[in-house]
Design an enzyme around this catalytic site. Structure first.
Site, PDB file in Angstrom:
ATOM      1  N   VAL A  15       0.755  -1.231  -0.090  1.00  0.00           N
ATOM      2  CA  VAL A  15       0.127   0.063  -0.188  1.00  0.00           C
ATOM      3  C   VAL A  15       0.935   1.166  -0.230  1.00  0.00           C
ATOM      4  CG1 VAL A  15      -1.782   1.421   1.173  1.00  0.00           C
ATOM      5  CG2 VAL A  15      -1.784  -1.013   1.146  1.00  0.00           C
ATOM      6  N   ARG A  40      14.341  -2.942   9.928  1.00  0.00           N
ATOM      7  CA  ARG A  40      14.795  -3.792   8.796  1.00  0.00           C
ATOM      8  C   ARG A  40      15.024  -2.665   7.368  1.00  0.00           C
ATOM      9  NH1 ARG A  40      10.678  -6.820  10.809  1.00  0.00           N
ATOM     10  NH2 ARG A  40       8.979  -5.996   9.502  1.00  0.00           N
ATOM     11  N   CYS A 129     -10.369  -2.826   2.575  1.00  0.00           N
ATOM     12  CA  CYS A 129     -10.681  -2.692   1.057  1.00  0.00           C
ATOM     13  C   CYS A 129     -11.524  -3.457   0.285  1.00  0.00           C
ATOM     14  CB  CYS A 129      -9.027  -3.158   0.703  1.00  0.00           C
ATOM     15  SG  CYS A 129      -8.305  -4.549   1.176  1.00  0.00           S
ATOM     16  N   GLY A 160      -4.100  -7.910  -0.713  1.00  0.00           N
ATOM     17  CA  GLY A 160      -4.819  -7.333   0.489  1.00  0.00           C
ATOM     18  C   GLY A 160      -4.063  -7.919   1.653  1.00  0.00           C
ATOM     19  N   HIS A 242     -10.169  -6.225  -5.653  1.00  0.00           N
ATOM     20  CA  HIS A 242     -10.931  -7.207  -5.151  1.00  0.00           C
ATOM     21  C   HIS A 242     -12.246  -6.943  -5.802  1.00  0.00           C
ATOM     22  CE1 HIS A 242      -7.935  -7.348  -1.884  1.00  0.00           C
ATOM     23  NE2 HIS A 242      -8.719  -6.713  -0.991  1.00  0.00           N
TER      24      HIS A 242
HETATM   25  P1  A2P Z   1       9.287  -3.411   6.310  1.00  0.00           P
HETATM   26  O1  A2P Z   1       9.269  -3.426   5.010  1.00  0.00           O
HETATM   27  O2  A2P Z   1      10.402  -2.633   7.129  1.00  0.00           O
HETATM   28  O3  A2P Z   1       8.830  -4.599   7.174  1.00  0.00           O
HETATM   29  P2  A2P Z   1       2.943  -5.112   3.671  1.00  0.00           P
HETATM   30  O4  A2P Z   1       1.694  -4.758   4.163  1.00  0.00           O
HETATM   31  O5  A2P Z   1       2.925  -5.067   2.183  1.00  0.00           O
HETATM   32  O6  A2P Z   1       3.272  -6.199   4.160  1.00  0.00           O
HETATM   33  O7  A2P Z   1       3.702  -4.277   4.167  1.00  0.00           O
HETATM   34  C1  A2P Z   1       3.923  -3.654   5.499  1.00  0.00           C
HETATM   35  C2  A2P Z   1       4.672  -2.365   5.870  1.00  0.00           C
HETATM   36  O8  A2P Z   1       4.501  -2.339   7.299  1.00  0.00           O
HETATM   37  C3  A2P Z   1       6.005  -2.349   5.652  1.00  0.00           C
HETATM   38  O9  A2P Z   1       6.437  -0.997   4.962  1.00  0.00           O
HETATM   39  C4  A2P Z   1       6.725  -2.683   6.792  1.00  0.00           C
HETATM   40  O10 A2P Z   1       8.048  -2.108   6.852  1.00  0.00           O
HETATM   41  C5  A2P Z   1       5.960  -1.928   7.860  1.00  0.00           C
HETATM   42  N1  A2P Z   1       6.305  -2.198   8.934  1.00  0.00           N
HETATM   43  C6  A2P Z   1       6.149  -3.608   9.808  1.00  0.00           C
HETATM   44  N2  A2P Z   1       6.425  -3.475  10.820  1.00  0.00           N
HETATM   45  C7  A2P Z   1       6.710  -2.262  11.232  1.00  0.00           C
HETATM   46  C8  A2P Z   1       7.180  -1.382  12.423  1.00  0.00           C
HETATM   47  N3  A2P Z   1       7.316  -1.839  13.501  1.00  0.00           N
HETATM   48  N4  A2P Z   1       7.119  -0.216  12.438  1.00  0.00           N
HETATM   49  C9  A2P Z   1       7.009   0.474  11.333  1.00  0.00           C
HETATM   50  N5  A2P Z   1       6.728  -0.158   9.899  1.00  0.00           N
HETATM   51  C10 A2P Z   1       6.582  -1.550  10.127  1.00  0.00           C
END
Ligand code: A2P
Length: 347
Positions: A15, A40, A129, A160, A242
Site C-alpha cells: 500500500v 529492517r 479494502c 490485500g 478485489h
Molecule cells: P518493512 O518493509 O521494514 O518490514 P505489507 O503490507 O506489504 O506487508 O507492508 C507492511 C509495511 O509495514 C512495510 O512497509 C513494513 O516495513 C511496515 N512495518 C512492519 N512493521 C513495522 C514497524 N514495527 N514499524 C514501522 N513499520 C513497520
C-alpha cells in the site's frame, strides 16, 4: 497539498508503494515526504518524483513537523504510533482496523461521508479494502430507495494481505508450473491454483473478522445500522483488485436502468457494459485504476425488490492509498487540518 509534510509509515509495503506512486502523479508539486518503515528498512532509498528519499525507522518521536501521518503497517504499529503522532500535532490517517469502530474516530470514504472528517479528534480511519467499493455502490442507491439487506461474496486479491502474500503467490505458482502435484504445503497456506474461504480470524458467530468488518464498517459509513449485511470473504489467486458479487434488497423495486443511472452519476464509479455488450469489469483490467467498476447489474430473480451486481476495484488504490489521499484533500478543503503552528500557538 504541496505545503504539507506527510509521513508514510509502511512506505516499503504494497500500500505504501502505491501511495507514493499516486502522490507522484496526482500532485504537480510534491508534498514533503517522510518515509518510514521497520528497522529492517532503515536506510533504504526510495525514489519519489525523481528524488531519492531515505527510509527511516518509525518511532514515537518521528512526527515532529508532520501534518499528516499515513499509517499502513499493522494494528500493533498503529496503536503504538498513532497517539504519538497526534500528540505531536499530526492528523493520522490509518489504514488498519485498529481504530475503525471507535466512536471518536471517523471512518471515511470521501464520496460517501466526506463531512465526517469534520469531527475527527486526530485519527481518521479508512475502511477495509472490500468495504470501500461496497459503500461506494450502496450509497447513491440507498439515497433514493433505502436498502434493507445486502449479501456480498468477495473474491479478494493477495495484495490485500501485503507484499509478502504477493511473493508467496508468485513462488507457489512458479513451483507448481513444472509439478505434477497440486499440493504444496507452506506456512502461508496454498493460494496458487486455489481459493481460500477465510480472510482474517474466525469470530464466535462463524463469520470471519473480515466479514464482520464489511458489515460493521458499511453500517458506520452509510450511517445506517439498520441495513442487514452478510458477507463471505474469499481469497483468490489474483495479484491486485478485489471483486464482489453483491445482492441488494431495497424497500421498493428498483429498475436496472435507474440503478445504472444513479451509479453512473456517482463520482468515482464507472459502470461497465450491460446485458447487450457482454462487457464486465475484471481485476486484471481494473488494477491501476482509481474508479470502482460495476457491471452485470441485473434484477434479482429471487426477490422483487432486489438487484445483483458485480463490483471490482483496485484494493491498493481506492481500497487504501487513494482513499487516504482523498481524505487528506478533504481535510485541506474543509480547513480541518490543524497546522502545526496553530497548535503550538494555542497549546
Ligand atoms: P518493512 O518493509 O521494514 O518490514 P505489507 O503490507 O506489504 O506487508 O507492508 C507492511 C509495511 O509495514 C512495510 O512497509 C513494513 O516495513 C511496515 N512495518 C512492519 N512493521 C513495522 C514497524 N514495527 N514499524 C514501522 N513499520 C513497520
Amino acid at each position: 497539498m504541496q505545503d504539507l509534510t506527510i509521513a508514510v509509515v509502511g512506505a516499503t509495503g504494497a500500500v505504501g508503494a502505491e501511495f507514493l506512486r499516486i502522490v507522484e502523479t496526482r500532485y504537480p508539486t510534491l508534498p514533503k515526504l517522510k518515509l518510514m518503515a521497520s528497522s529492517r528498512s532503515a536506510g533504504k532509498i526510495i525514489t519519489v518524483g525523481g528524488k531519492d528519499l531515505v527510509v527511516e525507522e518509525a518511532a514515537v518521536d518521528s512526527f515532529d513537523d508532520v501534518d499528516i501521518a499515513f499509517i499502513s503497517a499493522s494494528s500493533a504499529v498503529s496503536h503504538k504510533l498513532a497517539p504519538a503522532a497526534v500528540e505531536a500535532g499530526a492528523v493520522v490517517i490509518d489504514d488498519g482496523s485498529a481504530f475503525r469502530m471507535e466512536d471518536k474516530v471517523p471512518l471515511v470514504v470521501p464520496e460517501v461521508n466526506g463531512s465526517d472528517v469534520e469531527w475527527h479528534e486526530g485519527i481518521i480511519s479508512i475502511p477495509n479494502c472490500s468495504t470501500t467499493p461496497l459503500v461506494m455502490a450502496a450509497h447513491p442507491l440507498h439515497q433514493v430507495n433505502p436498502i434493507k439487506r445486502i449479501v456480498a461474496d468477495t473474491y479478494q486479491s493477495v495484495s490485500g494481505a501485503g507484499g509478502g502474500a504477493m511473493d508467496t503467490l508468485r513462488e507457489q505458482t512458479e513451483r507448481l508450473m513444472d509439478s505434477d502435484y497440486l499440493t504444496i504445503k507452506s506456512e502461508e497456506g496454498q493460494i496458487a491454483y486455489n481459493v481460500v474461504p477465510q480472510i482474517d480470524r474466525f469470530m464466535e458467530t462463524g463469520y470471519t473478522f473480515e466479514e464482520q468488518k464489511m458489515r460493521q464498517e458499511s453500517q458506520k459509513i452509510l450511517h445506517a445500522p439498520e441495513i442487514q449485511i452478510s458477507a463471505t470473504c474469499v481469497r483468490v489467486p489474483v495479484y491486485i483488485s478485489h471483486s464482489a458479487s453483491v445482492h441488494i434488497e431495497f424497500t421498493r423495486p428498483m429498475a436496472v436502468e435507474e440503478a445504472t443511472k444513479l451509479l453512473n452519476a456517482m463520482p468515482g464509479i464507472t459502470v461497465l457494459g450491460d446485458q447487450d455488450t457482454g462487457e464486465y469489469p475484471m481485476p486484471w483490467d481494473v488494477a491501476g485504476e482509481d474508479d470502482v467498476f460495476i457491471g452485470r447489474i441485473r434484477q434479482d430473480m429471487s426477490h422483487p425488490n432486489g438487484l445483483v451486481m458485480w463490483i471490482v476495484s483496485d484494493n491498493l488504490r481506492k481500497g487504501a492509498a487513494l482513499n487516504s489521499l482523498q481524505i487528506a484533500e478533504e481535510l485541506v478543503y474543509r480547513g480541518r487540518l490543524k497546522p502545526k503552528s496553530a497548535s503550538e500557538l494555542t497549546g
